[in-house]
Design a protein around this motif. Structure first.
Motif, PDB file in Angstrom:
ATOM      1  N   TRP A  75      49.799   7.718  44.891  1.00 23.47           N
ATOM      2  CA  TRP A  75      49.670   8.988  45.378  1.00 23.47           C
ATOM      3  C   TRP A  75      50.314  10.040  44.574  1.00 23.47           C
ATOM      4  CZ3 TRP A  75      45.784   8.429  48.132  1.00 23.47           C
ATOM      5  CH2 TRP A  75      45.691   7.461  48.827  1.00 23.47           C
ATOM      6  N   ILE A  76      51.580   9.916  44.090  1.00 17.57           N
ATOM      7  CA  ILE A  76      52.156  10.937  43.200  1.00 17.57           C
ATOM      8  C   ILE A  76      51.533  11.426  41.990  1.00 17.57           C
ATOM      9  CG2 ILE A  76      54.214  11.432  41.864  1.00 17.57           C
ATOM     10  CD1 ILE A  76      55.979   9.347  43.630  1.00 17.57           C
ATOM     11  N   ALA A  77      50.701  10.411  41.461  1.00 19.27           N
ATOM     12  CA  ALA A  77      49.959  10.613  40.458  1.00 19.27           C
ATOM     13  C   ALA A  77      48.805  11.175  40.542  1.00 19.27           C
ATOM     14  CB  ALA A  77      49.718   9.474  39.376  1.00 19.27           C
ATOM     15  N   LEU A  78      48.128  10.904  41.777  1.00 13.86           N
ATOM     16  CA  LEU A  78      46.972  11.384  42.105  1.00 13.86           C
ATOM     17  C   LEU A  78      47.186  12.827  42.521  1.00 13.86           C
ATOM     18  CD1 LEU A  78      43.765  10.817  42.634  1.00 13.86           C
ATOM     19  CD2 LEU A  78      44.471  10.633  45.179  1.00 13.86           C
ATOM     20  N   GLY A  79      48.234  12.992  43.484  1.00 11.39           N
ATOM     21  CA  GLY A  79      48.477  14.351  43.914  1.00 11.39           C
ATOM     22  C   GLY A  79      48.914  15.573  42.829  1.00 11.39           C
ATOM     23  N   GLY A  80      49.571  14.853  41.808  1.00  3.96           N
ATOM     24  CA  GLY A  80      49.657  15.751  40.439  1.00  3.96           C
ATOM     25  C   GLY A  80      48.775  16.105  39.892  1.00  3.96           C
ATOM     26  N   PHE A  81      47.985  15.071  39.541  1.00  2.90           N
ATOM     27  CA  PHE A  81      46.717  15.376  38.808  1.00  2.90           C
ATOM     28  C   PHE A  81      45.772  16.409  39.350  1.00  2.90           C
ATOM     29  CE2 PHE A  81      42.370  14.189  37.702  1.00  2.90           C
ATOM     30  CZ  PHE A  81      42.390  14.695  36.205  1.00  2.90           C
ATOM     31  N   LEU A  82      45.370  15.991  40.605  1.00  6.00           N
ATOM     32  CA  LEU A  82      44.480  16.868  41.488  1.00  6.00           C
ATOM     33  C   LEU A  82      45.041  18.138  41.654  1.00  6.00           C
ATOM     34  CD1 LEU A  82      43.223  14.335  44.300  1.00  6.00           C
ATOM     35  CD2 LEU A  82      41.852  15.168  42.247  1.00  6.00           C
ATOM     36  N   GLY A  83      46.336  18.463  41.924  1.00  5.98           N
ATOM     37  CA  GLY A  83      46.830  19.705  42.029  1.00  5.98           C
ATOM     38  C   GLY A  83      46.761  20.429  40.653  1.00  5.98           C
ATOM     39  N   THR A  84      47.125  19.847  39.506  1.00  6.69           N
ATOM     40  CA  THR A  84      47.057  20.311  38.349  1.00  6.69           C
ATOM     41  C   THR A  84      45.568  20.966  38.056  1.00  6.69           C
ATOM     42  OG1 THR A  84      48.530  18.851  37.577  1.00  6.69           O
ATOM     43  CG2 THR A  84      47.661  20.145  35.873  1.00  6.69           C
ATOM     44  N   VAL A  85      44.650  20.162  38.384  1.00  7.85           N
ATOM     45  CA  VAL A  85      43.227  20.433  38.159  1.00  7.85           C
ATOM     46  C   VAL A  85      42.768  21.795  38.865  1.00  7.85           C
ATOM     47  CG1 VAL A  85      40.943  19.759  38.169  1.00  7.85           C
ATOM     48  CG2 VAL A  85      42.600  18.295  37.396  1.00  7.85           C
ATOM     49  N   VAL A  86      43.246  21.704  40.282  1.00  6.12           N
ATOM     50  CA  VAL A  86      42.668  22.830  41.216  1.00  6.12           C
ATOM     51  C   VAL A  86      43.635  23.974  40.769  1.00  6.12           C
ATOM     52  CG1 VAL A  86      42.529  23.745  43.328  1.00  6.12           C
ATOM     53  CG2 VAL A  86      41.970  21.393  42.933  1.00  6.12           C
ATOM     54  N   GLY A  87      44.953  23.841  40.601  1.00  5.15           N
ATOM     55  CA  GLY A  87      45.687  25.101  40.067  1.00  5.15           C
ATOM     56  C   GLY A  87      45.396  25.815  38.926  1.00  5.15           C
ATOM     57  N   MET A  88      44.840  24.917  38.092  1.00  7.91           N
ATOM     58  CA  MET A  88      44.638  25.497  36.681  1.00  7.91           C
ATOM     59  C   MET A  88      43.275  26.446  36.819  1.00  7.91           C
ATOM     60  SD  MET A  88      44.509  22.291  33.894  1.00  7.91           S
ATOM     61  CE  MET A  88      43.845  23.185  32.671  1.00  7.91           C
ATOM     62  N   LEU A  89      42.419  26.284  37.775  1.00 11.25           N
ATOM     63  CA  LEU A  89      41.196  27.158  37.954  1.00 11.25           C
ATOM     64  C   LEU A  89      41.579  28.292  38.511  1.00 11.25           C
ATOM     65  CD1 LEU A  89      38.996  24.748  40.217  1.00 11.25           C
ATOM     66  CD2 LEU A  89      38.914  24.857  37.777  1.00 11.25           C
ATOM     67  N   PRO A  90      41.172  29.220  37.511  1.00 14.58           N
ATOM     68  CA  PRO A  90      41.589  30.712  37.662  1.00 14.58           C
ATOM     69  C   PRO A  90      41.371  31.236  39.228  1.00 14.58           C
ATOM     70  CG  PRO A  90      40.278  30.679  35.802  1.00 14.58           C
ATOM     71  CD  PRO A  90      40.207  29.182  36.559  1.00 14.58           C
ATOM     72  N   GLY A  91      42.412  31.735  39.778  1.00 16.21           N
ATOM     73  CA  GLY A  91      42.243  32.408  40.973  1.00 16.21           C
ATOM     74  C   GLY A  91      42.568  31.404  42.186  1.00 16.21           C
ATOM     75  N   LEU A  92      42.767  30.078  41.903  1.00 22.62           N
ATOM     76  CA  LEU A  92      43.011  29.179  43.076  1.00 22.62           C
ATOM     77  C   LEU A  92      44.531  28.523  42.665  1.00 22.62           C
ATOM     78  CD1 LEU A  92      39.791  27.112  43.090  1.00 22.62           C
ATOM     79  CD2 LEU A  92      40.285  29.154  44.411  1.00 22.62           C
ATOM     80  N   GLY A  93      45.217  28.702  43.810  1.00 24.03           N
ATOM     81  CA  GLY A  93      46.690  28.493  43.723  1.00 24.03           C
ATOM     82  C   GLY A  93      47.178  27.244  44.579  1.00 24.03           C
ATOM     83  N   PRO A  94      48.101  26.715  44.590  1.00 26.36           N
ATOM     84  CA  PRO A  94      48.871  25.725  45.423  1.00 26.36           C
ATOM     85  C   PRO A  94      48.192  25.545  46.680  1.00 26.36           C
ATOM     86  CG  PRO A  94      50.578  26.944  44.255  1.00 26.36           C
ATOM     87  CD  PRO A  94      49.557  27.757  44.099  1.00 26.36           C
ATOM     88  N   ALA A  95      48.219  26.914  47.557  1.00 24.82           N
ATOM     89  CA  ALA A  95      47.888  26.700  48.844  1.00 24.82           C
ATOM     90  C   ALA A  95      46.387  26.091  49.130  1.00 24.82           C
ATOM     91  CB  ALA A  95      48.014  28.170  49.609  1.00 24.82           C
ATOM     92  N   THR A  96      45.534  26.703  48.220  1.00 28.42           N
ATOM     93  CA  THR A  96      44.011  26.503  48.234  1.00 28.42           C
ATOM     94  C   THR A  96      43.979  25.079  47.859  1.00 28.42           C
ATOM     95  OG1 THR A  96      43.879  28.756  47.454  1.00 28.42           O
ATOM     96  CG2 THR A  96      41.811  27.096  47.452  1.00 28.42           C
ATOM     97  N   ALA A  97      44.628  24.635  46.710  1.00 31.28           N
ATOM     98  CA  ALA A  97      44.615  23.186  46.455  1.00 31.28           C
ATOM     99  C   ALA A  97      44.846  22.376  47.644  1.00 31.28           C
ATOM    100  CB  ALA A  97      45.729  22.942  45.364  1.00 31.28           C
ATOM    101  N   ILE A  98      45.922  22.625  48.376  1.00 31.11           N
ATOM    102  CA  ILE A  98      46.308  21.632  49.555  1.00 31.11           C
ATOM    103  C   ILE A  98      45.264  21.756  50.574  1.00 31.11           C
ATOM    104  CG2 ILE A  98      48.009  21.274  51.001  1.00 31.11           C
ATOM    105  CD1 ILE A  98      50.327  22.488  49.042  1.00 31.11           C
ATOM    106  N   ALA A  99      44.822  23.106  50.902  1.00 33.88           N
ATOM    107  CA  ALA A  99      44.081  23.174  51.981  1.00 33.88           C
ATOM    108  C   ALA A  99      42.689  22.203  51.536  1.00 33.88           C
ATOM    109  CB  ALA A  99      43.602  24.805  52.161  1.00 33.88           C
ATOM    110  N   LEU A 100      42.246  22.439  50.467  1.00 40.32           N
ATOM    111  CA  LEU A 100      41.034  21.730  49.974  1.00 40.32           C
ATOM    112  C   LEU A 100      41.209  20.413  49.950  1.00 40.32           C
ATOM    113  CD1 LEU A 100      38.290  23.112  49.132  1.00 40.32           C
ATOM    114  CD2 LEU A 100      39.231  22.887  46.893  1.00 40.32           C
TER     115      LEU A 100
END
Lengths: 147, 504
Positions: free
Chosen positions: B23-48
């Motif tokens: 779960w740590i690895a999956l969360g870290g990876f998915l968070g990094t991917v969404v966080g990298m998309l311009p304009g989308l931050g941690p809150a969006t990543a978690i909400a999504l």
């Protein structure tokens, strides 16, 4: 004029909330006015904030008001309007024709809108592939029942 | 009191179970991917990504969401450095010197220092968490309804006051959030409020739908407005490494700013954005080379990166120990874990010590994993930035709808999602702060219940305000937090006037 819309809207919403709060049915349990207090407080803060905001905007009336310009530039209004139509259509179709077909249509619609008609092939492939992947991931892996 | 070493070790053993590591690895990876998309931050990543946590153990869900959170913080810095496009507020400071470094062909060094600074900042903050969380939870046991109500008032006022120069907009945003929280059956009396005769609304508006609407749909719609704008030119990353000289220069800024970021994170209202900005300006003041700041100074990147990651960890303390989220992102996490049946608050530490300590350990391991991920796999991660937003945004939109459906299995929620998507869009366009709304939606109902419970013990408002030394302190803190922006602008004006009169 545009700059006064939001402050007026905030104040009007506050007034509507105030009227609705006062007219809330009295409670038979505990304090009869209990359910009213908190909404009343919110309504008052909103009305005051709306009025102060109005005067702030009035004071700044000479300044450039660029906030809504984006809505008039290029294809922005088209993107937003068509997205809204697509979202509403998706809402109507979702339970009627099922997750998979409605999602393919929704995704393809958005992709044709943003990515253009020239890339029709990749749009269709992406729409179908992503819909299938999510359908499988949610339906099978996460065991979420989808229509 | 103090640190329970046995619990810490037990927590470590639970954390290193394969499933939790996954779960740590999956969360870290998915968070990094969404966080990298311009304009989308941690809150969006978690909400999504909330739907992924459905059916999970609360502990694993918390681990996953925290990993998404700091993963997205790492990701946000990647796009700041490589594209000059921060994912969210806390990654803005990384553009000041990170992007110039990339422009100078030092992208690899910038990415490496950002990852190392984030790791050290995160680790410093986890140590702080271990020391501070339990005492704070014990202190919170002394809180009654009046104290909780005023703590929420203070948290909201702090977050409104931080909407610099836009306090009125902050208040309006807060009121909208509180209004949403009053819809539905009143918990104490059973009276229907603001349901407009709609049966679906009698259970209230699901705050997660509001959050997904504002953060995911709203952000995507907002990004539609600038979708035709060219993104910053991406330089090749090259080898990820730092020189001895660079390490020497960034070592102290990283160590100094970790604790600062952590403490700012603990404060209600102040999040990563404030922590990183403060660290940046402070580092510039103490630096021997202030002229290099903004031109690619490594300290200017290291300091905010250490600080914002530490703030992210610090923000979990009030959330877990008192049930009060200090920022928009922790509010989203709180909403999600409440839905999973956990009740954050002082008793969490008594009733679920294993969960808390597992979570703390997961932050250590998660930060370490992210550094490895960001250094070893950066070549692949950077490829994500090549994916055109025109393709990504429709996919994100679709995920937002599916996430919403899984919350209540009703398409009525789609309409609520669309409404709040547009609310989010207009709020962004009119520069309304979103965090007060999100925080108010989440604490609104609890706030009202505590307010009315205090009214039973104290017949009037004055009684509530002076109920105990804690309430008096909270009232004073609220007044100070709301008064501070006025005071500082008054000071600034006075200084300007003084300068003007001296110049004449």
């Amino acid at each position: 004029m545009v700059r006064y819309i939001t402050p007026i809207l905030a104040t009007v919403v506050g007034v509507i909330m105030l009227i609705n709060a006062i007219n809330l049915p009295k409670s038979n349990l505990g304090n009869p006015n209990g359910p009213m207090y908190f909404p009343l407080l919110i309504a008052i803060i909103l009305i005051i904030s709306g009025i102060v905001y109005f005067f702030q905007e009035f004071k700044a009336r000479g300044n450039d008001f660029a906030d809504f310009r984006a809505l008039r530039i290029g294809k922005s209004p088209l993107y937003l309007l068509v997205s809204l139509i697509l979202m509403l259509t998706y809402t109507v179709l979702f339970e009627r024709i099922g997750f998979l077909y409605s999602t393919i249509l929704f995704l393809a619609g958005l992709l044709f809108l943003l990515n253009g008609r020239k890339k029709w092939m990749s749009n269709i492939i992406i729409a179908v592939a992503f819909s299938f992947v999510t359908w499988y991931a949610f339906g099978t892996l996460l065991q979420v029942s989808l229509p | 009191m103090g640190i329970d070493v046995q619990a810490l070790l037990d927590g470590f053993l639970t954390t290193i179970q394969p499933m939790n590591l996954f779960w740590i690895a999956l969360g870290g990876f998915l968070g990094t991917v969404v966080g990298m998309l311009p304009g989308l931050g941690p809150a969006t990543a978690i909400a999504l990504l909330i739907p992924i946590t459905f059916g999970m153990e609360p502990t694993s869900a918390l681990i996953l969401m925290a990993a998404i959170y700091y993963g997205a913080m790492y990701g946000g810095s990647r796009s700041s450095i490589l594209l000059n496009t921060p994912g969210d507020g806390s990654a803005i400071a990384a553009t000041f010197d990170g992007y110039p470094m990339a422009q100078k062909g030092q992208a690899g060094q910038a990415l490496a220092i950002s990852a190392i600074a984030s790791l050290i900042g995160g680790v410093i903050a986890v140590v702080g968490f271990i020391i501070l969380a339990k005492p704070l939870a014990s202190f919170a046991l002394r809180f009654g309804p009046a104290e909780y109500f005023l703590l929420m008032v203070f948290t909201l006022s702090a977050i409104v006051a931080l909407a610099k120069g836009q306090m009125v907009k902050g208040f309006i945003s807060m009121c909208i959030g509180l209004m949403i929280s009053t819809v539905g059956i009143d918990l104490q009396t059973g009276v229907y409020r603001f349901t407009m005769g709609n049966v679906h609304l009698s259970e209230g508006i699901d705050f997660l739908v509001v959050i997904i609407g504002i953060y995911a749909v709203g952000e995507v719609l907002y990004n539609f407005l600038s979708i035709n704008k060219p993104v910053g030119e991406k330089k090749s990353v090259g080898k990820i490494w730092i020189t001895k000289e660079q390490w020497k220069r960034s070592k102290w800024p990283i160590i100094r700013n970790g604790p600062i970021g952590f403490l700012i994170g603990v404060l209600p209202g102040a999040g990563g954005a404030i922590a990183s900005m403060l660290s940046y300006s402070m580092e510039k003041q103490v630096s021997k080379h202030p002229e290099e700041f903004g031109e690619g100074a490594i300290e200017g990147l290291a300091a905010p990166e250490s600080s914002n990651n530490a703030a992210a960890v610090g923000a979990f303390i009030p959330m877990l120990a008192m049930g009060i989220p200090g920022s928009g992102t922790t509010a989203v996490i709180l909403g999600a874990i409440v839905m999973l049946g956990l009740k954050p608050g002082p008793l969490l530490f008594e009733n679920n010590p294993d969960m808390v300590w597992t979570f703390i350990n997961s932050m250590f391991i998660g930060n370490l994993f992210l550094v490895i991920l960001n250094i070893a796999l950066v070549g692949i991660l950077v490829k994500i930035l090549d994916t055109p937003p025109r393709v990504l945004y429709p996919v994100i939109m679709m995920l937002a709808f599916i996430g919403t459906y899984t919350l209540g299995y009703s398409t009525v929620d789609f309409l609520i999602l669309i409404i709040f998507g547009f609310v989010g869009l207009f709020m962004k366009m009119l520069r309304f702060p979103v965090a007060p709304l999100i925080l108010a939606v989440i604490v609104g109902s609890d706030m009202e219940q505590n307010f009315r419970m205090s009214l039973i013990s104290y017949p009037n408002a004055i009684g509530i305000l002076t109920a105990s030394p804690i309430t008096i302190a909270l009232v004073l803190m609220t007044i100070i937090s709301l008064g501070l922006p006025f005071f500082s602008s008054w000071l600034k004006k006075r200084k300007e006037q003084k300068n003007n009169s001296e110049a004449m």
